[in-house]
Motif scaffolding. Structure first.
Motif, PDB file in Angstrom:
ATOM      1  N   LEU A   1      27.922  38.649  44.973  1.00  0.00           N
ATOM      2  CA  LEU A   1      26.722  37.859  45.262  1.00  0.00           C
ATOM      3  C   LEU A   1      25.567  38.746  45.731  1.00  0.00           C
ATOM      4  O   LEU A   1      24.430  38.599  45.274  1.00  0.00           O
ATOM      5  N   ALA A   2      25.847  39.682  46.629  1.00  0.00           N
ATOM      6  CA  ALA A   2      24.806  40.588  47.125  1.00  0.00           C
ATOM      7  C   ALA A   2      24.277  41.478  45.996  1.00  0.00           C
ATOM      8  O   ALA A   2      23.069  41.687  45.872  1.00  0.00           O
ATOM      9  N   GLU A   3      25.171  41.979  45.166  1.00  0.00           N
ATOM     10  CA  GLU A   3      24.746  42.827  44.033  1.00  0.00           C
ATOM     11  C   GLU A   3      23.887  42.039  43.056  1.00  0.00           C
ATOM     12  O   GLU A   3      22.897  42.546  42.539  1.00  0.00           O
ATOM     13  N   ALA A   4      24.243  40.791  42.809  1.00  0.00           N
ATOM     14  CA  ALA A   4      23.453  39.941  41.908  1.00  0.00           C
ATOM     15  C   ALA A   4      22.053  39.721  42.472  1.00  0.00           C
ATOM     16  O   ALA A   4      21.055  39.750  41.722  1.00  0.00           O
TER      17      ALA A   4
ATOM     18  N   GLY B   1      16.058  41.496  42.092  1.00  0.00           N
ATOM     19  CA  GLY B   1      14.864  41.983  42.779  1.00  0.00           C
ATOM     20  C   GLY B   1      14.731  41.551  44.222  1.00  0.00           C
ATOM     21  O   GLY B   1      13.696  41.777  44.854  1.00  0.00           O
ATOM     22  N   LYS B   2      15.754  40.937  44.771  1.00  0.00           N
ATOM     23  CA  LYS B   2      15.738  40.501  46.168  1.00  0.00           C
ATOM     24  C   LYS B   2      16.304  41.604  47.056  1.00  0.00           C
ATOM     25  O   LYS B   2      16.939  42.541  46.584  1.00  0.00           O
ATOM     26  N   LEU B   3      16.106  41.461  48.345  1.00  0.00           N
ATOM     27  CA  LEU B   3      16.773  42.310  49.323  1.00  0.00           C
ATOM     28  C   LEU B   3      18.054  41.588  49.727  1.00  0.00           C
ATOM     29  O   LEU B   3      18.070  40.362  49.826  1.00  0.00           O
ATOM     30  N   ALA B   4      19.117  42.339  49.957  1.00  0.00           N
ATOM     31  CA  ALA B   4      20.384  41.700  50.316  1.00  0.00           C
ATOM     32  C   ALA B   4      21.218  42.640  51.167  1.00  0.00           C
ATOM     33  O   ALA B   4      21.118  43.868  51.050  1.00  0.00           O
ATOM     34  N   ILE B   5      22.018  42.017  52.013  1.00  0.00           N
ATOM     35  CA  ILE B   5      22.976  42.771  52.817  1.00  0.00           C
ATOM     36  C   ILE B   5      24.262  41.957  52.871  1.00  0.00           C
ATOM     37  O   ILE B   5      24.229  40.727  52.882  1.00  0.00           O
ATOM     38  N   GLN B   6      25.393  42.652  52.864  1.00  0.00           N
ATOM     39  CA  GLN B   6      26.687  41.989  52.892  1.00  0.00           C
ATOM     40  C   GLN B   6      27.527  42.620  53.979  1.00  0.00           C
ATOM     41  O   GLN B   6      27.545  43.843  54.128  1.00  0.00           O
TER      42      GLN B   6
ATOM     43  N   GLY C   1      43.033  37.711  50.963  1.00  0.00           N
ATOM     44  CA  GLY C   1      43.686  37.755  49.658  1.00  0.00           C
ATOM     45  C   GLY C   1      43.082  36.791  48.652  1.00  0.00           C
ATOM     46  O   GLY C   1      43.407  36.845  47.469  1.00  0.00           O
ATOM     47  N   GLN C   2      42.165  35.912  49.091  1.00  0.00           N
ATOM     48  CA  GLN C   2      41.535  34.972  48.170  1.00  0.00           C
ATOM     49  C   GLN C   2      40.348  35.592  47.426  1.00  0.00           C
ATOM     50  O   GLN C   2      39.770  34.960  46.562  1.00  0.00           O
ATOM     51  N   GLY C   3      39.963  36.795  47.785  1.00  0.00           N
ATOM     52  CA  GLY C   3      38.883  37.469  47.076  1.00  0.00           C
ATOM     53  C   GLY C   3      37.486  37.131  47.546  1.00  0.00           C
ATOM     54  O   GLY C   3      36.514  37.352  46.825  1.00  0.00           O
ATOM     55  N   LEU C   4      37.354  36.635  48.765  1.00  0.00           N
ATOM     56  CA  LEU C   4      36.032  36.240  49.238  1.00  0.00           C
ATOM     57  C   LEU C   4      35.153  37.422  49.607  1.00  0.00           C
ATOM     58  O   LEU C   4      33.930  37.347  49.483  1.00  0.00           O
ATOM     59  N   ILE C   5      35.735  38.521  50.024  1.00  0.00           N
ATOM     60  CA  ILE C   5      34.938  39.716  50.280  1.00  0.00           C
ATOM     61  C   ILE C   5      34.399  40.256  48.957  1.00  0.00           C
ATOM     62  O   ILE C   5      33.221  40.601  48.849  1.00  0.00           O
ATOM     63  N   THR C   6      35.227  40.249  47.936  1.00  0.00           N
ATOM     64  CA  THR C   6      34.763  40.634  46.599  1.00  0.00           C
ATOM     65  C   THR C   6      33.651  39.701  46.126  1.00  0.00           C
ATOM     66  O   THR C   6      32.640  40.152  45.576  1.00  0.00           O
TER      67      THR C   6
ATOM     68  N   ALA D   1      45.673  41.384  56.932  1.00  0.00           N
ATOM     69  CA  ALA D   1      44.736  41.394  55.806  1.00  0.00           C
ATOM     70  C   ALA D   1      45.071  40.322  54.773  1.00  0.00           C
ATOM     71  O   ALA D   1      44.188  39.775  54.132  1.00  0.00           O
ATOM     72  N   ARG D   2      46.311  40.015  54.600  1.00  0.00           N
ATOM     73  CA  ARG D   2      46.708  38.941  53.685  1.00  0.00           C
ATOM     74  C   ARG D   2      47.237  37.783  54.502  1.00  0.00           C
ATOM     75  O   ARG D   2      48.193  37.917  55.244  1.00  0.00           O
ATOM     76  N   GLY D   3      46.580  36.663  54.414  1.00  0.00           N
ATOM     77  CA  GLY D   3      47.058  35.465  55.085  1.00  0.00           C
ATOM     78  C   GLY D   3      46.246  35.023  56.284  1.00  0.00           C
ATOM     79  O   GLY D   3      46.263  33.857  56.630  1.00  0.00           O
ATOM     80  N   GLY D   4      45.524  35.938  56.938  1.00  0.00           N
ATOM     81  CA  GLY D   4      44.697  35.542  58.075  1.00  0.00           C
ATOM     82  C   GLY D   4      43.300  35.166  57.622  1.00  0.00           C
ATOM     83  O   GLY D   4      42.924  35.369  56.471  1.00  0.00           O
ATOM     84  N   ALA D   5      42.521  34.607  58.522  1.00  0.00           N
ATOM     85  CA  ALA D   5      41.153  34.207  58.194  1.00  0.00           C
ATOM     86  C   ALA D   5      40.314  35.430  57.851  1.00  0.00           C
ATOM     87  O   ALA D   5      40.455  36.488  58.457  1.00  0.00           O
ATOM     88  N   SER D   6      39.459  35.270  56.866  1.00  0.00           N
ATOM     89  CA  SER D   6      38.536  36.332  56.498  1.00  0.00           C
ATOM     90  C   SER D   6      37.199  35.720  56.136  1.00  0.00           C
ATOM     91  O   SER D   6      37.117  34.535  55.817  1.00  0.00           O
ATOM     92  N   LYS D   7      36.154  36.544  56.198  1.00  0.00           N
ATOM     93  CA  LYS D   7      34.840  36.049  55.801  1.00  0.00           C
ATOM     94  C   LYS D   7      33.988  37.198  55.285  1.00  0.00           C
ATOM     95  O   LYS D   7      34.164  38.351  55.675  1.00  0.00           O
ATOM     96  N   ALA D   8      33.091  36.845  54.411  1.00  0.00           N
ATOM     97  CA  ALA D   8      32.048  37.750  53.946  1.00  0.00           C
ATOM     98  C   ALA D   8      30.736  37.035  54.217  1.00  0.00           C
ATOM     99  O   ALA D   8      30.613  35.836  53.969  1.00  0.00           O
ATOM    100  N   GLU D   9      29.783  37.752  54.750  1.00  0.00           N
ATOM    101  CA  GLU D   9      28.475  37.170  55.000  1.00  0.00           C
ATOM    102  C   GLU D   9      27.447  37.893  54.142  1.00  0.00           C
ATOM    103  O   GLU D   9      27.488  39.117  54.023  1.00  0.00           O
ATOM    104  N   VAL D  10      26.559  37.118  53.554  1.00  0.00           N
ATOM    105  CA  VAL D  10      25.519  37.673  52.687  1.00  0.00           C
ATOM    106  C   VAL D  10      24.183  37.095  53.125  1.00  0.00           C
ATOM    107  O   VAL D  10      24.055  35.883  53.310  1.00  0.00           O
ATOM    108  N   ILE D  11      23.215  37.963  53.281  1.00  0.00           N
ATOM    109  CA  ILE D  11      21.843  37.542  53.551  1.00  0.00           C
ATOM    110  C   ILE D  11      21.004  38.009  52.380  1.00  0.00           C
ATOM    111  O   ILE D  11      21.054  39.186  52.000  1.00  0.00           O
ATOM    112  N   ILE D  12      20.255  37.088  51.807  1.00  0.00           N
ATOM    113  CA  ILE D  12      19.374  37.377  50.678  1.00  0.00           C
ATOM    114  C   ILE D  12      17.963  36.992  51.110  1.00  0.00           C
ATOM    115  O   ILE D  12      17.743  35.899  51.626  1.00  0.00           O
ATOM    116  N   SER D  13      17.013  37.908  50.885  1.00  0.00           N
ATOM    117  CA  SER D  13      15.665  37.653  51.368  1.00  0.00           C
ATOM    118  C   SER D  13      14.614  38.324  50.489  1.00  0.00           C
ATOM    119  O   SER D  13      14.905  39.306  49.805  1.00  0.00           O
TER     120      SER D  13
END
Length: 133
Positions: free
Chosen positions: A22-25, A30-35, A12-17, A43-55
């Motif tokens: 970040l990946a779209e940016a 011109g970089k490669l990225a995956i999210q 619910g904090q918007g970290l996936i968004t 879904a609201r209140g538990g731990a969540s994470k988004a991972e981004v690799i930029i290369s």
């Protein structure tokens, strides 16, 4: 150049968004990225994470294995997702919610992210965008 970033907090904090933004940016730059994303059954209140690799080069595995940066917006996220940080990693925490920073030997920046969102923009809802900045 390859950067592995993990944005974590409470559902619910918007970290996936934030991870998607970040990946779209990176792609627009011109970089490669995956999210990728992960969150618990609550879904609201538990731990969540988004991972981004930029290369600049091909990305062969879509998950962060050697994080350069961890953004932790909750105590649970700081504890749960800091296990693979190294002395070369950076951790950014939201000082409003993270009081016990795990010791991993790297740099730590404790910032008033949610407090700034409330004070400057009037709502905690924008903390994810402030954290991206």
């Amino acid at each position: 150049m390859k950067q592995e970033l993990r944005l974590s907090g409470t559902g619910g904090q918007g970290l996936i968004t934030a991870g998607i933004i970040l990946a779209e940016a990176a792609l627009l730059d011109g970089k490669l990225a995956i999210q990728s994303q992960s969150y618990g059954p609550e879904a609201r209140g538990g731990a969540s994470k988004a991972e981004v690799i930029i290369s600049d080069e091909a990305i062969h595995f879509p998950k962060v294995t050697d994080p350069d940066l961890l953004l932790a917006m909750s105590q649970e996220a700081a504890s749960k997702y800091s296990h693979d940080l190294t002395a070369g990693s950076v951790m950014i925490t939201d000082s409003l919610f993270v009081s016990d920073v795990p010791d991993f030997g790297g740099k730590v920046y404790e910032l008033p992210i949610t407090h700034s969102a409330k004070e400057v923009l009037g709502k905690a809802l924008f903390a994810n965008i402030i954290a991206l900045g």
